[in-house]
Design a protein around this motif. Structure first.
Motif, PDB file in Angstrom:
ATOM      1  N   GLY A  90      22.531  -1.701  24.333  1.00 53.60           N
ATOM      2  CA  GLY A  90      21.230  -0.251  23.927  1.00 53.60           C
ATOM      3  C   GLY A  90      20.318  -1.328  23.277  1.00 53.60           C
ATOM      4  O   GLY A  90      20.632  -2.388  22.916  1.00 53.60           O
ATOM      5  N   VAL A  91      19.184  -1.223  23.617  1.00 55.29           N
ATOM      6  CA  VAL A  91      18.437  -2.245  22.992  1.00 55.29           C
ATOM      7  C   VAL A  91      16.544  -0.576  22.437  1.00 55.29           C
ATOM      8  O   VAL A  91      16.470   0.000  23.239  1.00 55.29           O
ATOM      9  CB  VAL A  91      17.148  -2.633  24.254  1.00 55.29           C
ATOM     10  CG1 VAL A  91      16.316  -4.172  23.432  1.00 55.29           C
ATOM     11  CG2 VAL A  91      18.444  -3.905  24.912  1.00 55.29           C
ATOM     12  N   MET A  92      16.713  -1.253  21.149  1.00 52.88           N
ATOM     13  CA  MET A  92      15.727  -0.714  20.515  1.00 52.88           C
ATOM     14  C   MET A  92      14.565  -1.450  19.941  1.00 52.88           C
ATOM     15  O   MET A  92      14.947  -2.278  19.265  1.00 52.88           O
ATOM     16  CB  MET A  92      15.943   0.136  19.498  1.00 52.88           C
ATOM     17  CG  MET A  92      15.432   1.091  18.511  1.00 52.88           C
ATOM     18  SD  MET A  92      15.762   1.965  16.804  1.00 52.88           S
ATOM     19  CE  MET A  92      16.910   3.061  18.410  1.00 52.88           C
ATOM     20  N   SER A 109      17.764  -8.721  15.749  1.00 50.65           N
ATOM     21  CA  SER A 109      19.521  -8.263  15.161  1.00 50.65           C
ATOM     22  C   SER A 109      20.314  -7.978  16.598  1.00 50.65           C
ATOM     23  O   SER A 109      20.099  -6.503  17.156  1.00 50.65           O
ATOM     24  CB  SER A 109      19.515  -7.623  14.317  1.00 50.65           C
ATOM     25  OG  SER A 109      19.098  -8.267  13.305  1.00 50.65           O
ATOM     26  N   VAL A 110      21.524  -8.436  16.363  1.00 50.63           N
ATOM     27  CA  VAL A 110      22.614  -7.913  17.169  1.00 50.63           C
ATOM     28  C   VAL A 110      23.458  -6.745  16.422  1.00 50.63           C
ATOM     29  O   VAL A 110      24.407  -7.659  15.614  1.00 50.63           O
ATOM     30  CB  VAL A 110      24.150  -8.967  17.761  1.00 50.63           C
ATOM     31  CG1 VAL A 110      25.069  -8.227  19.112  1.00 50.63           C
ATOM     32  CG2 VAL A 110      22.676  -9.687  19.150  1.00 50.63           C
ATOM     33  N   LEU A 111      23.611  -5.798  16.637  1.00 56.12           N
ATOM     34  CA  LEU A 111      24.038  -5.009  15.330  1.00 56.12           C
ATOM     35  C   LEU A 111      25.800  -4.426  16.189  1.00 56.12           C
ATOM     36  O   LEU A 111      25.265  -3.789  17.145  1.00 56.12           O
ATOM     37  CB  LEU A 111      23.441  -3.245  15.232  1.00 56.12           C
ATOM     38  CG  LEU A 111      22.418  -3.572  14.280  1.00 56.12           C
ATOM     39  CD1 LEU A 111      21.107  -2.456  13.825  1.00 56.12           C
ATOM     40  CD2 LEU A 111      22.577  -4.725  13.276  1.00 56.12           C
ATOM     41  N   THR A 112      27.016  -4.621  15.886  1.00 54.74           N
ATOM     42  CA  THR A 112      28.148  -4.113  16.175  1.00 54.74           C
ATOM     43  C   THR A 112      28.919  -3.502  15.591  1.00 54.74           C
ATOM     44  O   THR A 112      28.681  -3.073  14.204  1.00 54.74           O
ATOM     45  CB  THR A 112      28.484  -5.096  17.130  1.00 54.74           C
ATOM     46  OG1 THR A 112      29.880  -6.343  16.021  1.00 54.74           O
ATOM     47  CG2 THR A 112      28.015  -5.799  17.965  1.00 54.74           C
ATOM     48  N   LYS A 113      29.432  -1.977  15.853  1.00 58.60           N
ATOM     49  CA  LYS A 113      29.975  -1.189  15.327  1.00 58.60           C
ATOM     50  C   LYS A 113      31.738  -1.672  15.594  1.00 58.60           C
ATOM     51  O   LYS A 113      31.711  -1.817  16.007  1.00 58.60           O
ATOM     52  CB  LYS A 113      29.860   0.265  15.805  1.00 58.60           C
ATOM     53  CG  LYS A 113      28.680   0.783  14.919  1.00 58.60           C
ATOM     54  CD  LYS A 113      27.784   2.349  15.514  1.00 58.60           C
ATOM     55  CE  LYS A 113      27.564   3.204  15.306  1.00 58.60           C
ATOM     56  NZ  LYS A 113      27.065   4.764  15.380  1.00 58.60           N
ATOM     57  N   PRO A 114      32.247  -1.379  14.262  1.00 63.31           N
ATOM     58  CA  PRO A 114      33.414  -1.348  14.356  1.00 63.31           C
ATOM     59  C   PRO A 114      34.584  -1.334  15.686  1.00 63.31           C
ATOM     60  O   PRO A 114      35.103  -1.775  16.013  1.00 63.31           O
ATOM     61  CB  PRO A 114      34.066  -1.182  12.994  1.00 63.31           C
ATOM     62  CG  PRO A 114      33.294  -0.780  12.099  1.00 63.31           C
ATOM     63  CD  PRO A 114      32.268  -0.404  13.303  1.00 63.31           C
ATOM     64  N   ILE A 137      20.694  -3.883  20.047  1.00 67.47           N
ATOM     65  CA  ILE A 137      19.969  -5.146  19.798  1.00 67.47           C
ATOM     66  C   ILE A 137      18.808  -4.521  19.246  1.00 67.47           C
ATOM     67  O   ILE A 137      17.930  -3.148  20.247  1.00 67.47           O
ATOM     68  CB  ILE A 137      19.449  -5.903  21.306  1.00 67.47           C
ATOM     69  CG1 ILE A 137      20.621  -6.119  21.796  1.00 67.47           C
ATOM     70  CG2 ILE A 137      18.187  -7.660  21.045  1.00 67.47           C
ATOM     71  CD1 ILE A 137      20.262  -7.604  22.819  1.00 67.47           C
ATOM     72  N   MET A 138      18.352  -4.317  18.520  1.00 65.39           N
ATOM     73  CA  MET A 138      17.415  -3.822  17.738  1.00 65.39           C
ATOM     74  C   MET A 138      16.361  -5.281  17.247  1.00 65.39           C
ATOM     75  O   MET A 138      16.426  -6.317  16.610  1.00 65.39           O
ATOM     76  CB  MET A 138      17.546  -3.373  15.922  1.00 65.39           C
ATOM     77  CG  MET A 138      19.031  -2.873  16.031  1.00 65.39           C
ATOM     78  SD  MET A 138      18.400  -0.790  16.433  1.00 65.39           S
ATOM     79  CE  MET A 138      17.514  -0.325  14.636  1.00 65.39           C
ATOM     80  N   ILE A 139      15.442  -4.481  17.815  1.00 62.03           N
ATOM     81  CA  ILE A 139      14.221  -5.458  18.064  1.00 62.03           C
ATOM     82  C   ILE A 139      12.316  -5.280  17.230  1.00 62.03           C
ATOM     83  O   ILE A 139      12.102  -4.611  17.583  1.00 62.03           O
ATOM     84  CB  ILE A 139      13.780  -6.239  18.848  1.00 62.03           C
ATOM     85  CG1 ILE A 139      14.428  -6.759  19.521  1.00 62.03           C
ATOM     86  CG2 ILE A 139      12.034  -6.777  19.110  1.00 62.03           C
ATOM     87  CD1 ILE A 139      14.707  -6.656  21.685  1.00 62.03           C
ATOM     88  N   GLY A 191      28.607  -9.516  21.422  1.00 62.77           N
ATOM     89  CA  GLY A 191      29.245  -8.077  21.226  1.00 62.77           C
ATOM     90  C   GLY A 191      30.432  -7.777  21.520  1.00 62.77           C
ATOM     91  O   GLY A 191      31.961  -8.574  21.783  1.00 62.77           O
ATOM     92  N   LYS A 192      31.225  -6.707  22.040  1.00 60.59           N
ATOM     93  CA  LYS A 192      31.185  -5.837  23.050  1.00 60.59           C
ATOM     94  C   LYS A 192      31.941  -6.409  24.194  1.00 60.59           C
ATOM     95  O   LYS A 192      30.843  -7.546  24.453  1.00 60.59           O
ATOM     96  CB  LYS A 192      31.690  -4.875  23.637  1.00 60.59           C
ATOM     97  CG  LYS A 192      30.543  -4.077  23.803  1.00 60.59           C
ATOM     98  CD  LYS A 192      30.517  -2.531  23.488  1.00 60.59           C
ATOM     99  CE  LYS A 192      29.382  -1.841  24.597  1.00 60.59           C
ATOM    100  NZ  LYS A 192      29.142  -0.349  25.007  1.00 60.59           N
ATOM    101  N   PRO A 193      33.169  -7.372  24.913  1.00 63.81           N
ATOM    102  CA  PRO A 193      33.171  -8.399  26.531  1.00 63.81           C
ATOM    103  C   PRO A 193      32.571  -7.139  27.514  1.00 63.81           C
ATOM    104  O   PRO A 193      32.825  -8.047  28.294  1.00 63.81           O
ATOM    105  CB  PRO A 193      35.243  -8.351  25.762  1.00 63.81           C
ATOM    106  CG  PRO A 193      35.282  -6.996  25.115  1.00 63.81           C
ATOM    107  CD  PRO A 193      34.181  -6.515  24.168  1.00 63.81           C
TER     108      PRO A 193
END
Length: 711
Positions: free
Chosen positions: A483-485, A443-448, A455-457, A476-478
Motif C-alpha cells: 500500500g502507498v499513502m 517511510s516504509v512501515l511494516t507490521k510484525p 509506504i507513507m509519503i 518489507g515482506k518478500p
C-alpha cells in the motif's frame, strides 16, 4: 547551540592542553578582493607562464607526438590484417591512461602555462611514463600493472586519466594508496574522495606531476591520509569549485575507479578543504545518499554573503532576478535539510575568514533541527590544525563502523531542480515550479505479521514522484502488494498497490491531478523531468557537440557576433573546463548524431540549417522583423535569442541555441561567482558585442514553465 559551543570550547581547550596551538599567520585570500571587481580589467585565468626558449618546447612537442605515434601503431597492429576485437576493446579501455600525459604537456605548451623551469623536467618525466605504459600494455599488462598498483607495505601514488563522457577528453586523476592497504585484490575497501583547493596554476601537468612523484616526498598538507582507505583526487576540470563539468568529473572518476578497484559503494566519503570545502558542501547537500560521510572544510557555501565578505561585492543588490534565482542551483542553505541523510563533520580555522561557510550552514541546519558538528582549529588560519585532522579521522572511522547494508526506511529529500531529484529510493519526477523548494518525507512501515506493509509519503510542491527499490533493496515482506499513502490519502492499498518482485525489488510512480493516483505514461509529452529541466548550462553537463553554421546570417552584426561568440565558447571550454570541443557543421548533422547527445547550435534560421529545421517545433518565433518568445519580443536587427529546449527529434536530449556555458572571464576570478548567468532563454542585443561578464546586452530573460512553455 549551547551544546555546539561547549563542544567547540572543549576541543579548543583540549588542543591547547596538548601544547599544539597553531600560530600560523592569516594566509592571503584566494582572490584579490575589490581588485578583482573590475570587469573592465580582468586578469587572465590561468595566469601566463614564464618565458621559455623554443628549443625545449619543440623537443617536448616532438616527444609528445612520438608517444601518440607509438600508441597509434599499437592500435593499428590490433586492427590489421584482421581486427582483433578483444584487443581493440582492451586498448580503447587503457588509452586514457597513456594519452592523458601527452595531452597535459601539449596543453601547457599551447596555453604557455609553464610556471617554472622544473615544469619542463616534469613534462619530460610524464612523457617517459607514457612510453613505459605503452610498453606494459603491449606486453599484455592489466590496468593495475599499467598504472603500477601493487600490494605493498609502502605508500603508493597513482596518476592517470579517464575518458570523459561529456567531450571524450582525457581527464587526469590521482590516487593515494596507504601502506599495507591492498587495493589489488577483491576485498571491499573504503574510498575517500578529496576535493582540492583553488590553484590558478594547477595545470594538468602540475596535477599529474604531483600524483606521480616519489611517494616518500609527497606533501599531503590538508589532505587526509587515512590508514585504511584509498584517497581519490579528482582534477575537477581545473578551478571551478567542482561545479558543472567539474561536478561530473568527480562522479565519473568515482565510477571509473569502481570499475578498477573493489571499492565498497557503501563506504565512500566526500571530503575537501578551501575551494574543495565548497565542493564538499555542494556534494553533501545535493548527493547525500551517495556517501557515508562528508567533511567540508573552509571554502564557501553560498554566493551573495561570501562575495560581500571576501570581495566587497554587492551581488545581492546588483544581480538580475534570474541570476539570484539560479544561485539556488549550488547555494547550499536551501538544500541543508538533506543532511538528515548524511553524517557531516565541518571544520574551520578559528582565524580563517572562510569559517564563514560553516557558520552559514550552521545557521541553516539549526533551522532544520540539525546541530552541526563544527570543529575549530584554535588560532589557525587557512589550514587544518593537525589535532583537528586526527579528530576528524577518529569520528569518520566511528561513522564508518556504523554503516549498515540495505537502504534506510526513512528518507527525506529537498530539491529545487530536477537535476538533483533522488534520495535513496524516492525520486521527484515532477515539480509544481522549479526554484521553489519541493520536499518529500517517505517511510516504509511494516507490521510484525508482515501483511500490511505501507509506504507513507508526505510531500509539498511535488506533482509526480517515483518509488524505486532496486534488486534486494525492498525491506518489507518478500512478496505480495504494498500500500502507498500520500499526504494522508490511501492512493493504493494491499489489493491494488505495486507488487514486490521476486528479486526483492519494487517500483511505482504516482502523479497529482487534483488527487494523487497511479501515474500514466507521459514519455511522449514535453515537460520538465530529471535530466531535462534546464537551465542553459545543464546541457554542458552531459555529452554535447557544437554545430556551426555553413551559411551566413543576413544581418552582418549578428553574423560577426556568431563568429566571435562561437569561437569564444569553444576556446573557453578548453581554457576553463579543460575540454576537447567536438565540432561539426550543420550540414553534417544526422539523426544518429541528434540521438546521441545535446546539440549546441550557433547561428540563425538563415545560416544554420538545423536551427531552421527545428524552429517550427520551438516556442520561438524568428521572423524577418521580430524575435519573440511568448509576449516577449525584440526586433530582429542586431539581436539574437539564446535558449535551451528539449530536442523534439531526440526527446531525451537538449537543443541549445547560441550559447556555451554562461559565466565568463570576470567570474573566473572567484569560484562563488561561477553560477549560471542565463536562465532557460534570453534575448541579447549584440550590436556592441560581448564583455567579460555578458555575451551581449540582456534585453529580456526568463524560465519556461514545467511544460516548457513561456511563462
Amino acid at each position: 547551540m549551547a551544546d555546539l559551543a561547549r563542544m567547540i570550547l572543549s576541543l579548543t581547550r583540549g588542543l591547547a592542553a596538548c601544547g599544539c596551538l597553531a600560530m600560523a599567520s592569516v594566509s592571503p585570500l584566494l582572490a584579490d578582493g575589490p581588485a578583482d571587481n573590475q570587469a573592465e580589467n580582468v586578469r587572465p585565468i590561468p595566469p601566463p607562464g614564464i618565458d621559455l626558449d623554443t628549443d625545449p618546447l619543440d623537443s617536448l612537442r616532438s616527444k609528445a607526438t612520438l608517444v601518440r605515434d607509438r600508441w597509434q601503431q599499437l592500435v593499428e597492429a590490433a586492427a590489421s590484417p584482421k581486427p582483433n576485437t578483444t584487443e581493440m576493446a582492451r586498448l580503447l579501455d587503457l588509452e586514457p591512461e597513456v594519452l592523458v600525459f601527452p595531452r597535459a604537456v601539449e596543453m601547457s605548451i599551447e596555453q604557455s602555462i609553464f610556471y617554472s623551469p622544473k615544469a619542463l623536467a616534469d613534462a619530460e618525466r610524464l612523457l617517459n611514463m607514457a612510453n613505459d605504459r605503452i610498453d606494459r600494455i603491449a606486453a599484455g599488462a592489466s590496468w593495475a600493472e599499467v598504472v603500477g598498483l601493487e600490494t605493498s607495505n609502502k605508500n603508493q601514488l597513482i596518476a592517470g586519466g579517464y575518458r570523459s563522457k561529456i567531450d571524450d577528453s582525457f581527464q587526469p586523476y590521482g590516487v593515494v594508496v596507504p601502506a599495507n592497504v591492498n587495493a589489488v585484490d577483491a576485498l571491499p575497501i573504503r574510498l575517500d574522495i578529496w576535493l582540492h583547493g583553488r590553484g590558478e596554476k594547477s595545470s594538468e601537468l602540475a596535477f599529474l606531476s604531483k600524483h606521480s612523484n616519489d611517494p616518500d616526498r609527497y606533501r599531503a598538507g590538508n589532505e587526509p591520509m587515512p590508514e585504511s582507505a584509498i584517497v581519490a583526487h579528482p582534477y575537477g576540470r581545473y578551478s571551478n569549485a567542482f561545479k558543472f563539468a567539474g561536478e561530473i568529473d568527480v562522479l565519473e572518476l568515482r565510477d571509473y575507479l569502481q570499475r578498477r578497484v573493489a571499492i565498497d559503494d557503501r563506504r565512500i566519503a566526500i571530503r575537501g578543504f578551501s575551494m574543495g570545502g565548497a565542493g564538499c558542501w555542494q556534494f553533501a547537500t545535493h548527493y547525500a545518499d551517495q556517501f557515508f560521510a562528508a567533511t567540508p572544510g573552509a571554502g564557501f557555501s553560498e554566493t551573495p554573503w561570501f562575495l560581500k565578505v571576501f570581495q566587497g561585492e554587492d551581488a545581492a543588490g546588483t544581480a538580475p532576478s534570474h541570476q539570484k534565482m539560479l544561485w539556488q542551483l549550488y547555494d547550499c542553505p536551501p538544500w541543508a535539510s538533506n543532511l538528515r541523510n548524511l553524517p557531516t563533520i565541518a571544520y574551520s580555522g578559528e582565524i580563517d575568514r572562510q569559517k564563514q561557510a560553516a557558520d552559514v550552514m550552521e545557521s541553516a541546519l539549526s533551522e532544520q533541527g540539525i546541530d552541526l558538528v563544527h570543529l575549530i582549529g584554535p588560532q589557525t588560519a587557512h589550514e587544518i590544525h593537525p589535532d583537528a585532522q586526527q579528530e576528524i579521522a577518529r569520528r569518520l572511522d566511528l561513522i564508518e563502523r556504523q554503516v549498515a547494508p540495505g537502504v534506510p526506511r526513512n528518507v527525506h529529500l529537498t530539491t529545487l531542480t530536477l537535476r538533483y531529484s533522488r534520495m535513496h529510493w524516492i525520486e521527484v519526477t515532477g515539480m509544481e515550479q522549479h526554484w521553489t523548494p519541493a520536499t518529500i518525507d517517505a517511510s516504509v512501515l511494516t507490521k510484525p505479521a508482515g501483511d500490511d506493509d505501507q509506504i507513507m509519503i508526505e510531500c509539498e510542491k511535488v506533482t509526480r514522484l517515483r518509488v524505486n527499490f532496486d534488486a534486494g533493496q525492498w525491506p518489507g515482506k518478500p512478496s505480495g502488494r504494498i500500500g502507498v499513502m500520500i499526504n494522508g490519502n490511501q492512493v493504493v492499498d494491499t489489493n491494488t498497490g505495486p507488487m514486490v518482485g521476486s528479486d526483492r525489488s519494487l517500483a511505482a510512480e504516482f502523479m497529482f491531478d487534483g488527487t494523487w493516483k497511479v501515474a500514466t505514461d507521459d514519455s511522449a509529452s514535453i515537460r520538465k523531468r530529471p535530466g531535462l529541466q534546464g537551465p542553459i548550462d545543464d546541457a554542458l553537463m552531459d555529452r554535447f557537440v557544437f554545430v556551426l553554421p555553413s551559411g551566413t546570417s543576413e544581418d552582418p552584426v549578428v553574423e560577426q557576433w556568431i563568429q566571435d561568440e562561437s569561437k569564444h565558447a569553444m576556446d573557453h571550454w578548453r581554457l576553463h573546463f579543460r575540454g576537447d570541443v567536438r565540432v561539426v557543421q550543420d550540414t553534417d548533422v544526422n539523426a544518429e548524431m541528434m540521438a546521441d547527445q545535446n546539440v549546441i547550435l550557433f547561428g540563425d534560421a538563415s545560416s544554420n540549417q538545423v536551427i531552421a529545421k527545428l524552429l517550427p517545433q520551438l516556442p520561438l518565433q524568428w521572423t524577418k522583423d521580430r524575435i519573440s518568445i511568448g509576449t516577449n519580443q525584440v526586433s530582429r536587427a542586431g539581436h539574437v535569442p539564446v535558449m535551451i529546449y528539449p530536442n523534439t527529434e531526440s526527446p531525451n536530449h537538449y537543443v541549445v541555441i547560441n550559447s556555451g556555458f554562461t559565466f565568463r572571464e570576470y567570474d573566473y576570478l572567484n569560484n562563488a561567482r561561477q553560477t549560471p548567468k542565463l536562465p532557460d532563454w534570453a534575448f541579447l542585443d549584440v550590436s556592441e558585442g560581448s564583455t567579460s561578464r555578458d555575451p551581449g546586452k540582456v534585453i529580456a530573460a526568463g524560465f519556461f514553465d514545467e511544460s516548457w512553455q513561456p511563462k
